[in-house]
Design a protein around this motif. Structure first.
Motif, PDB file in Angstrom:
ATOM      1  N   ILE A  18       2.178  13.990   1.845  1.00  0.00           N
ATOM      2  CA  ILE A  18       1.494  12.703   1.926  1.00  0.00           C
ATOM      3  C   ILE A  18       2.364  11.608   1.293  1.00  0.00           C
ATOM      4  N   ALA A  19       3.045  11.926   0.213  1.00  0.00           N
ATOM      5  CA  ALA A  19       3.938  10.952  -0.430  1.00  0.00           C
ATOM      6  C   ALA A  19       5.083  10.566   0.499  1.00  0.00           C
ATOM      7  N   ILE A  20       5.599  11.505   1.262  1.00  0.00           N
ATOM      8  CA  ILE A  20       6.652  11.190   2.239  1.00  0.00           C
ATOM      9  C   ILE A  20       6.116  10.244   3.306  1.00  0.00           C
ATOM     10  N   TYR A  21       4.884  10.480   3.733  1.00  0.00           N
ATOM     11  CA  TYR A  21       4.268   9.581   4.710  1.00  0.00           C
ATOM     12  C   TYR A  21       4.193   8.158   4.158  1.00  0.00           C
ATOM     13  N   THR A  62       0.826  -1.201   0.000  1.00  0.00           N
ATOM     14  CA  THR A  62       0.000   0.000   0.000  1.00  0.00           C
ATOM     15  C   THR A  62       0.865   1.257   0.000  1.00  0.00           C
ATOM     16  N   GLY A  63       2.013   1.195   0.652  1.00  0.00           N
ATOM     17  CA  GLY A  63       2.923   2.336   0.627  1.00  0.00           C
ATOM     18  C   GLY A  63       3.421   2.641  -0.768  1.00  0.00           C
ATOM     19  N   VAL A  64       3.782   1.607  -1.523  1.00  0.00           N
ATOM     20  CA  VAL A  64       4.279   1.804  -2.888  1.00  0.00           C
ATOM     21  C   VAL A  64       3.175   2.349  -3.787  1.00  0.00           C
ATOM     22  N   VAL A  65       1.997   1.721  -3.716  1.00  0.00           N
ATOM     23  CA  VAL A  65       0.891   2.145  -4.589  1.00  0.00           C
ATOM     24  C   VAL A  65       0.487   3.580  -4.293  1.00  0.00           C
ATOM     25  N   MET A  66       0.315   3.909  -3.040  1.00  0.00           N
ATOM     26  CA  MET A  66      -0.109   5.260  -2.696  1.00  0.00           C
ATOM     27  C   MET A  66       1.004   6.281  -2.925  1.00  0.00           C
ATOM     28  N   LEU A  67       2.250   5.880  -2.771  1.00  0.00           N
ATOM     29  CA  LEU A  67       3.370   6.771  -3.074  1.00  0.00           C
ATOM     30  C   LEU A  67       3.363   7.147  -4.548  1.00  0.00           C
ATOM     31  N   VAL A  68       3.172   6.178  -5.414  1.00  0.00           N
ATOM     32  CA  VAL A  68       3.116   6.455  -6.851  1.00  0.00           C
ATOM     33  C   VAL A  68       1.904   7.324  -7.168  1.00  0.00           C
ATOM     34  N   TRP A  69       0.760   7.011  -6.558  1.00  0.00           N
ATOM     35  CA  TRP A  69      -0.441   7.786  -6.828  1.00  0.00           C
ATOM     36  C   TRP A  69      -0.252   9.249  -6.427  1.00  0.00           C
TER      37      TRP A  69
END
Length: 78
Positions: free
Chosen positions: A48-51, A28-35
């Motif tokens: 939010i991407a840093i989080y 979920t971290g990878v997917v949301m980071l890319v999003w």
């Protein structure tokens, strides 16, 4: 070291559960980071991407910990 069947099953389930939690955090971290890095138009998208990057790293460390320090079902032979 010999473990009883119930203890060995409990140790396997515990280690697999920790690995699953780490994998879910990482994924979920990878997917949301890319999003949030590339597709979001929110004002605070980089914060939010840093989080989510930190979440991905924590998930990675949990999985790594479980393989290094927890019960490994593949190391024990009968």
């Amino acid at each position: 070291m010999k473990y009883s069947f119930i203890k060995r099953t409990g140790l396997i389930l515990a280690s697999l559960s920790v690995r699953a939690v780490g994998a879910i955090l990482s994924t979920t971290g990878v997917v949301m980071l890319v999003w949030y890095s590339f597709f979001s138009s929110k004002e605070y998208k980089y914060i939010i991407a840093i989080y989510f990057f930190v979440q991905m790293y924590i998930g990675y460390r949990v999985v790594k910990f479980s393989f290094e320090r927890m019960y490994n079902e593949f190391d024990h032979h009968k």
